[in-house]
Scaffold this active site. Sequence first.
Site, PDB file in Angstrom:
ATOM      1  N   TRP A   1       0.331  -1.278  -0.065  1.00  0.00           N
ATOM      2  CA  TRP A   1      -0.121  -0.312  -0.064  1.00  0.00           C
ATOM      3  C   TRP A   1       0.956   1.017  -0.173  1.00  0.00           C
ATOM      4  CZ3 TRP A   1      -4.243  -1.737  -1.809  1.00  0.00           C
ATOM      5  CH2 TRP A   1      -4.741  -2.065  -1.531  1.00  0.00           C
TER       6      TRP A   1
ATOM      7  N   ASP B   1      -2.238   6.733   6.017  1.00  0.00           N
ATOM      8  CA  ASP B   1      -3.379   5.766   5.147  1.00  0.00           C
ATOM      9  C   ASP B   1      -3.542   4.566   6.579  1.00  0.00           C
ATOM     10  OD1 ASP B   1      -4.524   3.728   4.449  1.00  0.00           O
ATOM     11  OD2 ASP B   1      -2.557   2.616   3.529  1.00  0.00           O
TER      12      ASP B   1
ATOM     13  N   LYS C   1     -12.265  -1.994   6.642  1.00  0.00           N
ATOM     14  CA  LYS C   1     -11.608  -2.586   7.123  1.00  0.00           C
ATOM     15  C   LYS C   1     -11.833  -2.729   8.531  1.00  0.00           C
ATOM     16  CE  LYS C   1      -8.658  -4.182   3.527  1.00  0.00           C
ATOM     17  NZ  LYS C   1      -8.198  -2.996   3.008  1.00  0.00           N
TER      18      LYS C   1
HETATM   19  C1  LIG Z   1      -6.878  -1.938   2.081  1.00  0.00           C
HETATM   20  C2  LIG Z   1      -6.379  -1.016   2.229  1.00  0.00           C
HETATM   21  C3  LIG Z   1      -6.548   0.128   1.182  1.00  0.00           C
HETATM   22  C4  LIG Z   1      -6.867   0.023  -0.101  1.00  0.00           C
HETATM   23  O1  LIG Z   1      -7.731   0.058   0.188  1.00  0.00           O
HETATM   24  P1  LIG Z   1      -9.241   0.452  -0.572  1.00  0.00           P
HETATM   25  O2  LIG Z   1     -10.283   1.194  -0.333  1.00  0.00           O
HETATM   26  O3  LIG Z   1      -9.402  -0.754  -1.860  1.00  0.00           O
HETATM   27  O4  LIG Z   1      -8.274   1.530  -1.963  1.00  0.00           O
HETATM   28  C5  LIG Z   1      -4.789   1.097   1.103  1.00  0.00           C
HETATM   29  N1  LIG Z   1      -4.869   0.793   2.173  1.00  0.00           N
HETATM   30  C6  LIG Z   1      -4.751   0.047   3.563  1.00  0.00           C
HETATM   31  C7  LIG Z   1      -3.538   0.105   3.986  1.00  0.00           C
HETATM   32  C8  LIG Z   1      -5.231  -0.988   3.286  1.00  0.00           C
HETATM   33  O5  LIG Z   1      -5.415  -2.276   3.760  1.00  0.00           O
END
Ligand SMILES: *Cc1c(COP(=O)(O)O)cnc(C)c1O
Length: 354
Positions: free
Chosen positions: A100, A167, A191
């Site tokens: 990511w 993030d 998540k």
């Molecule tokens: C799942 C995830 C993403 C991607 O998320 P989307 O909503 O599918 O774009 C980005 N960063 C992390 C840390 C993730 O776990």
Amino acid sequence: MKKHNFSAGPSILPQEVLQKASEAVVNFNNLDLSLVEISHRSKDFISVMENATSLALELLGLENKGYKALFLQGGASMQFLMAAYNLLENKAAYLNTGTWSEKAIKEAKIFGEVVEVASSKDANFNYIPKNYSVPSDADYFHITTNNTIFGTQIKELPDTHVPLAADMSSDIFSRQIDFSKFGLIYAGAQKNMGPAGTTLVVVKEELLGKVSRAIPSMLNYQIMADKESMFNTPPVFAVYTSMLTLEWLKELGGISAIEKMNNAKSQLIYNEIDRNPLFKGFAAFEDRSTMSVTFNLSDATHKDRFDALCKEGGINGLNGHRSVGGYRASIYNAMQIESVQVLVDIMQTLEKNS
Ligand SMILES: *Cc1c(COP(=O)(O)O)cnc(C)c1O
């Protein structure tokens, strides 16, 4: 009986949240209308958006501190580019702790110079780099607090003088950290907060309006903030369900209460991984995530037997990401310790029968 859902995302939500959300889909607020068929400009939905954004700031301890909470679309992946679009004028620093982070770096490079201050790619991202330095003239420093795929988590926030951007898709609202150290936080809902379809963005307003480029309206934090996340039609179901999860969390006692439960759950499974000779952990001990627990069988010949035991025990979503292999137990906020115990019992059964 419902399965024990260890899926990495979309992932487990509290049962009572699912129940309430499903009721609102049929009859919202006793309006004799569905949540998904009323105007987003109605007072009933406006109060959902207001409640969701204010709960997010309250739980993070960021009310009245110059932050704006937004519910946007496009997933965390859209934030990889929006962060840079809105905040990167000359140079940004990034810590590369996995897939990511790499994707975030790739998008940011479209907008300016990107300094990768450190990377753990040399060991397939099984640890968090430490002792790096961040250029003092960077517009921001971007980190991924929990590396969903590799099962590592940043335990100590970096000490920098540039704004921190993070993030937090897979560990937001899971542990108490000083959120006021961040200029930007974003997290895809699916998540730890709600269904896919919305992304929580928390941005410090003083950071906005500083880049010289023109920003398209849909990608402009300032416009989204000025319009209270309703520049266009918001993802009403995802926002409503996220609001229900935030209410659930507040009722439980907020982040500090859930953090204790998360620590207990992760200790339970890590203790078993360390004790049981049939398993070994993937992530470096000191960087192990309390949300994403990655592990392997020490001897792959047990795989079929272990998978069969998991299936029999109602375990769902335990397969590791293809770039790591093995197993990954995602034990997000809504996961009960009883479900983790079921998995631990299966690991012990495998050992006894081997
Ligand atoms: C799942 C995830 C993403 C991607 O998320 P989307 O909503 O599918 O774009 C980005 N960063 C992390 C840390 C993730 O776990």
